[in-house]
Design an enzyme around this catalytic site. Structure first.
Site, PDB file in Angstrom:
ATOM      1  CB  CYS A   1      -3.722  -1.197  -2.672  1.00 14.30           C
ATOM      2  SG  CYS A   1      -3.966   0.697  -1.961  1.00 14.30           S
ATOM      3  CG  ASP A   2       2.567  -0.327  -3.548  1.00 16.87           C
ATOM      4  OD1 ASP A   2       3.121   0.221  -2.312  1.00 16.87           O
ATOM      5  OD2 ASP A   2       3.081   0.616  -4.397  1.00 16.87           O
TER       6      ASP A   2
END
Length: 505
Positions: free
Chosen positions: A418-419
């Site tokens: 994810c980010d």
């Protein structure tokens, strides 16, 4: 057979990548911001337990002014940590050292905390070090490598520190002052709530990190040092809008959306994982109005009460928010969360009620749009899912590019990306590890990472749909699976079955 796909791009992916880089410098150091916020809360002159030697006020027994911890931490420690992290992201330990030294120049050369300067000079200096090393790569006589490496880094760091002091510090100081003046102008004219028009949709599309970590956090810390708090820390972290949206689905949603929303509330409001409500908005884009309305309400209330936090609240949990709330802001912050939730709930309820007939008809036809995002698929509802659907080749998964093929090699490593590489992806990895363990499959590692740290050697990468394009760029030879919700995707059982099949179970 390898995985191939066209290289996706576009403005959104570019902004996501830039935001990820900025958050990659800030998020690993959030603990330091929290520590600074706690020290400030307790030991400054207006804190809970004022201590001059720690808070930096008054004089010691010898009549010398106390320096304390608060000032040096915000002036030196926090910017240097950011610079070192940014330098390491570009060029490892060597880049971190050179970036940290160069950042001292911009810190000493400016009267304001140099967070923006650290985010520019740290990675910039590391990049220059990387290019300098390329000049004589493979050309140094054996036995002189350490001498050349140490002196080249030292000389370059010296030159960059001087250049940062005279050249970069005044420019970044001017930019920082201009941004602060812009925020003050918005506050003075009661326009700050309009920021939610950009921030709330940006959160849904994973574009908010560029604004949050590139502008709001640096300016917020600067304001907090001057006034003891900042409203900027609450523009994105307020859990109220997400809470209201999930409550609306809990009361007026249909099917799996209604069933899963109450559990999502616990994770979003108390766990601080805001990403969990994004699929609910993506399945019904009109709910963006609820998010924006709730966000604007929360900001307006905080402006009216002049409320703020001492330091960033990360993750955006109500627990973290209250822990960082300034001593004179508890009423304002609590009312802002309640108000934001109430407005987003009201708007969301109207939207859901107005479309309820169509949603019920779609559910009766087996077209529940959130089925792929929040359904508990233990029994799989009796529906068969093909490998092609698993890898996102069906029309229902437009974010996964066509042309993807499945390797026949065993799957030994799975990465949830994810980010930031924490929060929702960590929870998804935990869910997958438990499922693989229950299936009796051995020899498979499941980890979570940020997309920026993907090395390309994972057999299978699992990402949220909006981030799959970027993950494919970083790890083009991996198999990729897109999901809408890390916590409870129906594709997890299919992944387990695929791993068992590929590994000969």
């Amino acid at each position: 057979m390898t995985t191939t796909s066209p290289k996706p791009g576009g403005l959104k992916v570019g902004v996501q990548r830039f935001g990820t880089f900025l958050s990659g410098m800030i998020l690993p150091n959030i603990a330091a911001f929290i520590a600074w916020g706690i020290i400030t809360a307790f030991f400054i002159e207006t804190g809970f337990t004022p201590v001059g030697a720690l808070g930096g006020f008054g004089e010691n027994a010898d009549g010398v002014a106390n320096v304390g911890l608060v000032g040096p931490m915000i002036t030196y420690l926090l910017p240097l940590l950011i610079a070192n992290t940014g330098g390491r992201m570009i060029y490892g330990v060597r880049g971190g050292v050179v970036g940290t030294i160069a950042t001292m120049g911009v810190i000493v050369g400016s009267p304001v905390p140099m967070f923006l300067g650290a985010m520019i000079v740290g990675p910039g200096a590391a990049y220059l070090m990387k290019q300098v090393d390329k000049l004589w790569a493979g050309k140094i006589r054996a036995g002189f490598e350490m001498l050349v490496d140490n002196f080249s880094a030292g000389i370059l760091a010296f030159a960059l520190a001087i250049a940062a002091f005279f050249g970069i510090a005044p420019v970044v100081t001017g930019l920082s002052n201009a941004l602060e003046s812009g925020v003050d102008w918005l506050v003075n004219y009661n326009l700050l709530p309009l920021a939610s028009i950009l921030i709330e949709p940006g959160k849904i599309l994973f574009l908010n990190n560029a604004i949050n970590h590139g502008v709001l956090t640096p300016l917020g810390v600067q304001q907090s040092e001057e006034t003891g708090k900042s409203i900027l820390f609450l523009l994105e972290a307020n859990p109220g809008p997400g809470l209201g949206i999930l409550l609306a689905f809990s009361f007026f949603g249909v099917g799996l959306a209604k069933a899963s929303a109450p559990g999502a509330i616990i994770i979003q409001f108390f766990g601080g994982i805001h990403e969990i409500y994004f699929p609910y908005v993506l399945m019904k884009p009109m709910m963006l109005l609820a998010a924006i309305g709730g966000g604007m309400t929360g900001v307006a209330i905080n402006v009216a009460f002049q409320a703020g936090l001492r330091a960033p609240a990360s993750p955006g949990s109500i627990i973290a928010v209250l822990a960082q709330t300034a001593s004179d802001s508890y009423i304002g912050v609590i009312v802002s969360v309640i108000g934001a939730a109430a407005v987003s709930f009201l708007i969301g309820s109207i939207i859901l009620r107005s479309s309820r007939k169509a949603d019920l008809a779609a559910e009766a036809a087996g077209e529940d749009k959130l089925a792929a995002a929040v359904a508990q698929n233990e029994a799989n509802k009796g529906k068969e899912s093909s490998v092609g659907s698993l890898l996102g080749q069906s029309a229902a998964a437009p974010a996964t590019a066509a042309g993807t093929t499945l390797t026949e090699a065993p799957i030994r490593s799975i990465v949830f990306a994810c980010d930031a590489g924490m929060g929702s992806s960590a929870m998804g990895a935990t869910v997958m590890r438990n499922k693989i363990k229950k299936a009796g499959i051995e020899g498979v590692t499941v980890v979570n990472q940020s997309i920026a740290n993907l090395t390309g050697d994972a057999d299978l990468v699992i990402t949220q749909r909006e981030l799959t394009d970027r993950a494919r760029q970083k790890s083009p030879n991996s198999n990729h699976v897109s999901v809408d919700n890390f916590m409870n995707s129906p594709k997890y059982d299919e992944v387990v079955a695929l791993v068992a099949q590929q590994n000969g179970k």
